[in-house]
Write a protein that holds these residues in place. Structure first.
Motif, PDB file in Angstrom:
ATOM      1  N   ASP A 210       0.878  -1.176   0.012  1.00 41.84           N
ATOM      2  CA  ASP A 210      -0.241   0.360   0.286  1.00 41.84           C
ATOM      3  C   ASP A 210       1.105   1.392   0.147  1.00 41.84           C
ATOM      4  OD1 ASP A 210      -2.051  -2.117  -0.093  1.00 41.84           O
ATOM      5  OD2 ASP A 210      -2.433  -1.014   2.463  1.00 41.84           O
ATOM      6  N   VAL A 211       0.149   2.220  -0.840  1.00 40.78           N
ATOM      7  CA  VAL A 211       0.857   3.699  -0.291  1.00 40.78           C
ATOM      8  C   VAL A 211       0.137   4.878  -0.249  1.00 40.78           C
ATOM      9  CG1 VAL A 211       2.248   5.030  -2.514  1.00 40.78           C
ATOM     10  CG2 VAL A 211       2.366   2.796  -2.657  1.00 40.78           C
ATOM     11  N   ALA A 212       0.534   5.633   0.899  1.00 35.08           N
ATOM     12  CA  ALA A 212       0.665   6.807   1.614  1.00 35.08           C
ATOM     13  C   ALA A 212       1.288   8.033   1.118  1.00 35.08           C
ATOM     14  CB  ALA A 212       0.663   6.664   2.786  1.00 35.08           C
ATOM     15  N   ARG A 213       0.693   8.956   0.733  1.00 33.28           N
ATOM     16  CA  ARG A 213       2.073  10.272  -0.190  1.00 33.28           C
ATOM     17  C   ARG A 213       1.232  11.490   0.965  1.00 33.28           C
ATOM     18  NH1 ARG A 213       2.948   9.749  -5.510  1.00 33.28           N
ATOM     19  NH2 ARG A 213       3.555  12.010  -5.780  1.00 33.28           N
ATOM     20  N   PHE A 214       2.308  12.617   1.231  1.00 34.16           N
ATOM     21  CA  PHE A 214       1.526  13.918   1.340  1.00 34.16           C
ATOM     22  C   PHE A 214       2.225  14.702   0.488  1.00 34.16           C
ATOM     23  CE2 PHE A 214       2.496  18.069   3.711  1.00 34.16           C
ATOM     24  CZ  PHE A 214       1.288  18.367   3.871  1.00 34.16           C
TER      25      PHE A 214
END
Length: 310
Positions: A210-214
């Motif tokens: 999974d990928v989380a980004r800001f």
């Protein structure tokens, strides 16, 4: 630059020019456009009943110091279409063309593995839940939801056998994503911020993490310093950052110890904005790469982008 990377670069640029140049000739048919982030698409402004076409060229190099001594080059042309369905709803489609080349040590010597074609398509819907307009400025908050669809081939082979899953054009999986984007804009500057999460699912006995980004973008008008009648264009300086975390990949239900981690990019850029089009460029430079095992480390990502309204 290695000889193999030079061949990839030149052949890929030729394909990009043949595919994208005809679209640039349509710029005379467009409506006025505004500044926007370069390294992420979810903050692109679009009015009701209008559309946006963005053609980007991205070039990435990455490597590792493991026994395979891998060198990866990726050229990408994401074609982005946006339509303002209503004053609050905007629909996005992102259609990437990919060209990947991996040089790796094998028992029979140094080998090159490559593939090119359409990648996975991303479809998004964005809804503006809050908008506050004041003289000379505006502020908006807009959640978005979407899905990455398996339009890219995910079973490519070469003389060495099946390409490793990260080198395939597509994942083979349906991957939902969601997030929220905010924009604050004045006559001189603009700030955009986006927070997103993509849940990757399993296909071909493989699951990307999974990928989380800001993402954060600041755009400041450099020229003209004072607004007046008859100004044909605007020059903006841009500074963006991208904080990206990815979970480890899973192969056969087991974590891949050489994948996943956290990367922080800083991306200086520039935008030339006319009444009809935008030409822009930025270079994403990794400030922090806290990666697992022998995961590939990115050297840089260069983006050249053209945008028009219609």
């Amino acid at each position: 630059m290695k000889t193999g990377q030079q061949r990839t670069w030149l052949s890929f640029v030729q394909r990009v020019l043949r595919a994208v140049f005809p679209a640039l000739l349509l710029s005379g048919l467009t409506a006025p456009v505004l500044a926007a982030p370069i390294t992420f698409n979810t903050a692109l402004p679009v009015a009701r009943g209008e559309g946006i076409f963005r053609a980007q060229f991205k070039y990435l190099t990455a490597s590792d110091d493991g026994p395979g001594n891998r060198d990866l080059t990726v050229g990408m042309v994401p074609l982005v279409g946006v339509y303002g369905l209503t004053e609050k709803w905007a629909l996005f489609g992102i259609f990437p063309y990919l060209d990947k080349e991996l040089e790796v040590n094998t028992p029979s010597g140094r080998r090159t593995r490559d593939v090119s074609g359409l990648g996975d398509t991303t479809l998004l819907a964005r809804y503006t839940v809050f908008q506050q307009d004041r003289p000379g400025q505006t502020f908006r908050i807009a959640p978005f939801v979407g899905i990455e669809t398996p339009t890219g081939k995910d079973n490519e082979n070469d003389s060495l056998g099946r390409l490793p899953q990260p080198l395939q054009l597509g994942s083979g999986s349906w991957d939902p994503l969601l997030g929220v984007v905010t924009t604050w804009q004045t006559l001189e500057r603009q700030v955009d911020a986006a927070l997103s999460y993509k849940a990757n699912t399993e296909a071909n006995d493989f699951e990307f993490g999974d990928v989380a980004r800001f993402d954060l973008s600041y755009q400041h008008r450099l020229w003209p310093r004072k607004l007046g009648p008859g100004v044909p264009a605007f020059l903006y300086g841009v500074l963006e950052s991208n904080l990206i975390w990815q979970d480890q990949n899973e192969v056969g239900g087991q974590k891949d110890s050489d994948s996943g981690g956290t990367t922080l990019y800083l991306a200086p850029g520039i935008q030339w904005v006319t009444k009809r089009t935008v030409l822009e460029s930025a270079v994403q430079l990794p400030l922090i790469q806290d990666l697992k095992g022998n995961a590939l480390e990115n050297d840089f990502i260069w983006t050249l982008s053209f945008r028009l309204n219609f």
